[in-house]
Structure formats: C-alpha cells, structure tokens
Design an enzyme around this catalytic site. Structure first.
Site, mmCIF file in Angstrom:
data_model
loop_
_atom_site.group_PDB
_atom_site.id
_atom_site.type_symbol
_atom_site.label_atom_id
_atom_site.label_comp_id
_atom_site.label_asym_id
_atom_site.label_seq_id
_atom_site.Cartn_x
_atom_site.Cartn_y
_atom_site.Cartn_z
ATOM 1 N N GLU A 102 -49.675 121.263 37.277
ATOM 2 C CA GLU A 102 -50.609 120.489 36.475
ATOM 3 C C GLU A 102 -50.711 121.048 35.073
ATOM 4 O OE1 GLU A 102 -53.406 118.439 39.805
ATOM 5 O OE2 GLU A 102 -54.036 120.377 39.066
ATOM 6 N N CYS A 122 -53.262 123.078 27.830
ATOM 7 C CA CYS A 122 -53.260 124.233 28.724
ATOM 8 C C CYS A 122 -52.039 124.093 29.629
ATOM 9 C CB CYS A 122 -54.563 124.200 29.529
ATOM 10 S SG CYS A 122 -54.679 125.516 30.717
ATOM 11 N N CYS A 128 -49.252 131.418 42.049
ATOM 12 C CA CYS A 128 -49.347 132.736 41.417
ATOM 13 C C CYS A 128 -49.351 133.783 42.528
ATOM 14 C CB CYS A 128 -50.636 132.837 40.602
ATOM 15 S SG CYS A 128 -50.784 134.397 39.705
ATOM 16 N N CYS A 171 -56.084 136.679 42.650
ATOM 17 C CA CYS A 171 -57.447 136.979 42.196
ATOM 18 C C CYS A 171 -58.388 136.192 43.106
ATOM 19 C CB CYS A 171 -57.637 136.573 40.744
ATOM 20 S SG CYS A 171 -56.497 137.449 39.651
ATOM 21 N N CYS A 185 -59.830 132.650 42.126
ATOM 22 C CA CYS A 185 -58.915 131.659 41.531
ATOM 23 C C CYS A 185 -58.196 130.860 42.603
ATOM 24 C CB CYS A 185 -57.890 132.372 40.653
ATOM 25 S SG CYS A 185 -56.634 131.276 39.985
ATOM 26 N N CYS A 230 -60.468 125.541 34.506
ATOM 27 C CA CYS A 230 -59.728 126.755 34.869
ATOM 28 C C CYS A 230 -59.858 127.038 36.353
ATOM 29 C CB CYS A 230 -60.336 128.002 34.229
ATOM 30 S SG CYS A 230 -60.322 128.064 32.492
HETATM 31 N N1 SAH Z 1 -52.854 134.235 35.109
HETATM 32 C C1 SAH Z 1 -53.405 134.272 33.809
HETATM 33 C C2 SAH Z 1 -53.561 132.896 33.176
HETATM 34 C C3 SAH Z 1 -54.013 131.747 34.039
HETATM 35 S S1 SAH Z 1 -55.685 131.775 34.580
HETATM 36 C C4 SAH Z 1 -54.736 135.001 33.834
HETATM 37 O O1 SAH Z 1 -55.237 135.293 34.905
HETATM 38 O O2 SAH Z 1 -55.226 135.315 32.749
HETATM 39 C C5 SAH Z 1 -56.613 131.344 33.128
HETATM 40 C C6 SAH Z 1 -58.052 131.836 33.159
HETATM 41 O O3 SAH Z 1 -58.824 131.117 34.119
HETATM 42 C C7 SAH Z 1 -58.160 133.297 33.519
HETATM 43 O O4 SAH Z 1 -59.082 133.975 32.697
HETATM 44 C C8 SAH Z 1 -58.691 133.208 34.924
HETATM 45 O O5 SAH Z 1 -59.308 134.403 35.298
HETATM 46 C C9 SAH Z 1 -59.619 132.031 34.846
HETATM 47 N N2 SAH Z 1 -59.999 131.457 36.140
HETATM 48 C C10 SAH Z 1 -59.270 131.411 37.268
HETATM 49 N N3 SAH Z 1 -59.963 130.809 38.260
HETATM 50 C C11 SAH Z 1 -61.158 130.460 37.746
HETATM 51 C C12 SAH Z 1 -62.289 129.779 38.271
HETATM 52 N N4 SAH Z 1 -62.310 129.330 39.523
HETATM 53 N N5 SAH Z 1 -63.337 129.575 37.452
HETATM 54 C C13 SAH Z 1 -63.298 129.994 36.175
HETATM 55 N N6 SAH Z 1 -62.244 130.621 35.611
HETATM 56 C C14 SAH Z 1 -61.186 130.867 36.392
HETATM 57 FE FE1 SF4 Z 2 -52.960 134.302 39.000
HETATM 58 FE FE2 SF4 Z 2 -55.261 132.994 39.054
HETATM 59 FE FE3 SF4 Z 2 -55.239 135.655 38.915
HETATM 60 FE FE4 SF4 Z 2 -54.476 134.215 36.760
HETATM 61 S S1 SF4 Z 2 -56.529 134.238 37.672
HETATM 62 S S2 SF4 Z 2 -53.454 136.028 37.644
HETATM 63 S S3 SF4 Z 2 -53.482 132.465 37.820
HETATM 64 S S4 SF4 Z 2 -54.473 134.392 40.635
#
Ligand code: SAH
Ligand code: SF4
Length: 405
Positions: free
Chosen positions: A118, A131, A138, A142, A145, A378
């Site tokens: 997406e 974006c 991934c 995290c 996420c 995000c």
């Molecule tokens: N992997 C990279 C970039 C993609 S995520 C990273 O982690 O930076 C982009 C941003 O969205 C990151 O700051 C991530 O921590 C945040 N993010 C991921 N899941 C989220 C959620 N459920 N709510 C708010 N922000 C989130």
């Molecule tokens: Fe991967 Fe999501 Fe962590 Fe970014 S926030 S590194 S996309 S698992």
C-alpha cells in the site's frame, strides 16, 4: 499439483517482466536495454537521456509519445519493453483527501508469486506527501505495528519503489499536461506539485533494503527527471545504526528515527531491534549523521501508547536524551489495528507531553491521523487486505476439512 502450476507461471512471468519493464529503471539499466537492442555505444548516452526525459520528466506511458526518438528504435523498444507501472488494485479516497492505493507488483524473481503493498498520499495546503513502502511486510516485529505482524516479507525492487511515485503522479495529474482528479482534493497552485514530498514510512524497514532504496532516491532526485528535492525526502528507520551513516553519505536525504521510548528496557520491548542497536548507539549515529544541522533536523518519532510511554517524566527524559542533537519531535497518536495490544494515550496526556517538549524548545507537532476512514494511518497499512486474506484462508481450511470427511 496446483502449487507446481503456480510456480511455473511465476517463473515465466518473472522472466518476462525482468526484461521488459522500463518505468522505474536506472540509467545503467536503460543503457543495457538499448545495448541489447543493438544501439551503438556512441549513441547510447544520448538515447538514455531521451528515454529518461520521457519516462521521468514527462511520465510517458507509451513509446509512441517519444517524438524525438527515431521510429525504428521506438518500434524495437515497443516490441521488447513496456512502460507499465505496478497494477492499481484499489484506490480509496478519504473525506479529508487522503488517498490509499493497493498495488500489485509483478513477480520479482522465479519463486515470487507477486506481492501487494500500500501507498498513501496526504495532501496539505502547502505540500503533498507520498508515503511509500520499501518492503512487503517487515522482519522487525515492533509490537505496536501491524506491518510487523505480516508473515510474508520481501524487499521491493528499485523499480517497485519508484513505481509508487509514478502511479501517484499519474493519478494526481502531476506530470506535465496532466489533469488532477475532479474531486478538488488535490492541492494546486502556481508552480505547486501534487507530490512535493516523499516519506519512506509505509511498509517495511528502508535501511534493510538499502541498495534499492538508495537507487530509487537517485532516480527520484535526478534533476532531469522527477527532480524531487533531497530535503523533501525523509527516510524513517527503527534504528539500523550501520546504515544510517551510509544513508546520509550516499543519499543526502532527511532522516527520521522511530524512538518511542527513553530507556532501553522499554525500547527493547517496543522495538526489538533495540537489543542489537540500543538507544545510545542510535543517538550517536544521529549526532554523526552527515548534513544534520539546526536547519536540517532529524525527526524523532514517538508513538503515544496509553500507560506505556506517555508520562510527564518520560517527556522530560526525552528532552534530556536529545540534548545536543539537532532534533524535531513528532508525537504520533497510536493507531490501533485489529488485535493490537495497546491503546492510544488520552488527548490530555498527549497535550501534556507535547507541552513539556514544546517548552524545552522543540516544535512538537502531534501528527493528526489522516485518512482514518480508509485505514491509511501509520502502522495500519495492509490491514484490510490481510483481514480478507485471513478470511479466505479460514474458508479454504474449512473446505479442506469438509473435503477430508
Ligand atoms: N520501518 C520504519 C518506517 C516505517 S514505519 C520505521 O519503523 O521507522 C513509519 C512510522 O510509523 C514509524 O515511526 C513507526 O514506528 C510508526 N508506526 C508503526 N505502527 C504504528 C501505529 N500502529 N500507530 C502509530 N504509528 C505507528
Ligand atoms: Fe517494521 Fe513496523 Fe517496526 Fe517500522 S515500525 S521497523 S515497519 S515493524
């Protein structure tokens, strides 16, 4: 048997697409394609420049549009190559103008059955931000996420990353002579581009796909093509320390770091990569980030999780931690997804946190969730499709059980 058939068709599709698609190609890939068509070496660099102009400056989708290229060469190009972009499976437009595209990539190699990702467009009064995703899924898991929960992971190719930008510009009428969509939700104005900024904040960890991301950035910022400013491209990382310096040195883009916690014990839980590259090392890499200055600050992302990382003491700790780093702080309200183990902090808590950070001299915009009605925020990417997938899988399993009876 069915599996074998799928694989066979994937092989042929991969071979076919590997050689034919030129939208998203680097200059050396274009040169190679021309060499294979028999274009003499002395003529190649001129022809590459012409193709580059048509593909990236004009957004040509047909070779026949390339008026200054000799007809016989155009015929050969059209025979062996195409300018197709990734397939747009769905387009959703939010009431606030946010757009989300589900894109299907052709198979990238023999064992790949193609992938869906997406890509989200967020219009504001003075800019339009795209974006983009750098991976399918991934590997970093995290805990807040949704992308990290996806089982399938592969790197996107350079062409697939650039393809997301081409599609957005096609759809938004952002190439010369293009027409913006009639809904009036795309910012327009004298000299304004619909896609003015790019953030690598979609699916995936861009620094785990460094080569493809670097080559894509080179295409996006090439002054004879898409011509985006490096200062308007931000790569977000969860803290892949060894690649952070390379990013600054080889790409010169802006950096965003997903911090989310002020001590290692908590960050270990939220961002498991912290066990490998703890906070001190991430901040050290930030201090050494080539080009970082007060005019070019590093963005620190901090997702607001209720009762987890949102106390005033943590806001103060954040300020202390970032001392001496040219920083901006982005507080992101947590976006829940089906089954997510966290809740978003209350609004008053976020405000209190933001005030402490602001009083310490940091602009601390709270990133307003955009496109909520189409799940475009995000960390929510792919959720709808994944849900559909899960449902389809359950149905399939049920039918197998029935079949066994
Ligand atoms: N992997 C990279 C970039 C993609 S995520 C990273 O982690 O930076 C982009 C941003 O969205 C990151 O700051 C991530 O921590 C945040 N993010 C991921 N899941 C989220 C959620 N459920 N709510 C708010 N922000 C989130
Ligand atoms: Fe991967 Fe999501 Fe962590 Fe970014 S926030 S590194 S996309 S698992």
């Amino acid at each position: 048997m069915i599996e074998a058939r799928v694989m066979t068709s994937a092989v042929s599709a991969a071979e076919e697409h590997a050689s034919v698609r030129l939208a998203g190609a680097t200059r050396s890939e274009l040169a190679r394609a021309l060499a294979e068509l028999g274009v003499a070496e002395g003529e190649r660099s001129m022809r590459v420049s012409q193709l580059w102009h048509w593909i990236y400056h004009r957004g040509a989708r047909e070779f026949s549009a390339m008026r200054n290229i000799a007809k016989p060469l155009l015929a050969k190009l059209a025979e062996r190559h195409e300018l197709a972009r990734p397939e747009v499976v769905t387009e959703q437009v939010s009431a606030d103008g946010t757009r989300k595209w589900l894109l299907r990539m052709p198979p990238a190699h023999a064992h790949d059955k193609g992938a869906e990702i997406e890509c989200v467009y967020i219009p504001e009064s003075d800019r339009g931000t795209l974006c983009v995703s750098s991976q399918v899924g991934c590997t970093l898991n995290c805990t807040f996420c949704h992308t990290g929960t996806m089982p399938l992971v592969r790197n996107l190719t350079t062409a697939e990353i650039v393809g997301q930008v081409l599609i957005a510009r096609d759809r938004l009428g952002d190439f010369p002579g293009g027409t913006p969509p009639p809904d009036g939700l795309v910012p327009s104005g004298e000299g304004m581009r619909a896609v003015s900024n790019i953030v690598f904040m979609g699916m995936g960890e861009p620094l785990y796909n460094f080569g493809a991301v670097r080559d894509a950035i080179a295409i996006l910022t090439d002054g004879e093509g898409l011509s985006l400013s490096k200062r308007r491209i931000t790569v977000s990382t969860s803290g892949v320390v060894p690649e952070m310096e390379r990013l600054g040195a080889e790409c010169g883009t802006m950096l965003a770091v997903s911090l989310h916690a002020t001590n290692n014990a908590l960050r270990d839980k939220l961002v498991p990569l912290n066990r490998k590259y703890p906070i001190e090392r991430v901040l050290q890499a930030c201090r050494g980030y080539p080009g970082a200055s007060n005019a070019r600050r590093i963005t620190f992302e901090y997702v607001m999780l209720k009762g987890v990382n949102d106390t005033p003491a943590e806001a103060k700790a954040l300020v202390r931690l970032l001392k001496g780093v040219p920083a901006k702080i982005n507080l992101i309200p947590f976006n829940p997804w089906p089954g997510s183990p966290y809740e978003c902090s209350d609004w008053e808590t976020i405000e209190r946190f933001s005030e402490i950070v602001f009083n310490a001299g940091y602009a601390s915009p709270v990133r307003t969730p955009r496109g909520r009605d189409i799940l475009a925020a995000c960390g929510q990417l792919k959720s709808e499709t994944e849900k559909l997938r899960a449902r389809a899988r359950i149905m399939l399993e049920e039918s197998l059980v029935v079949g066994q009876d």
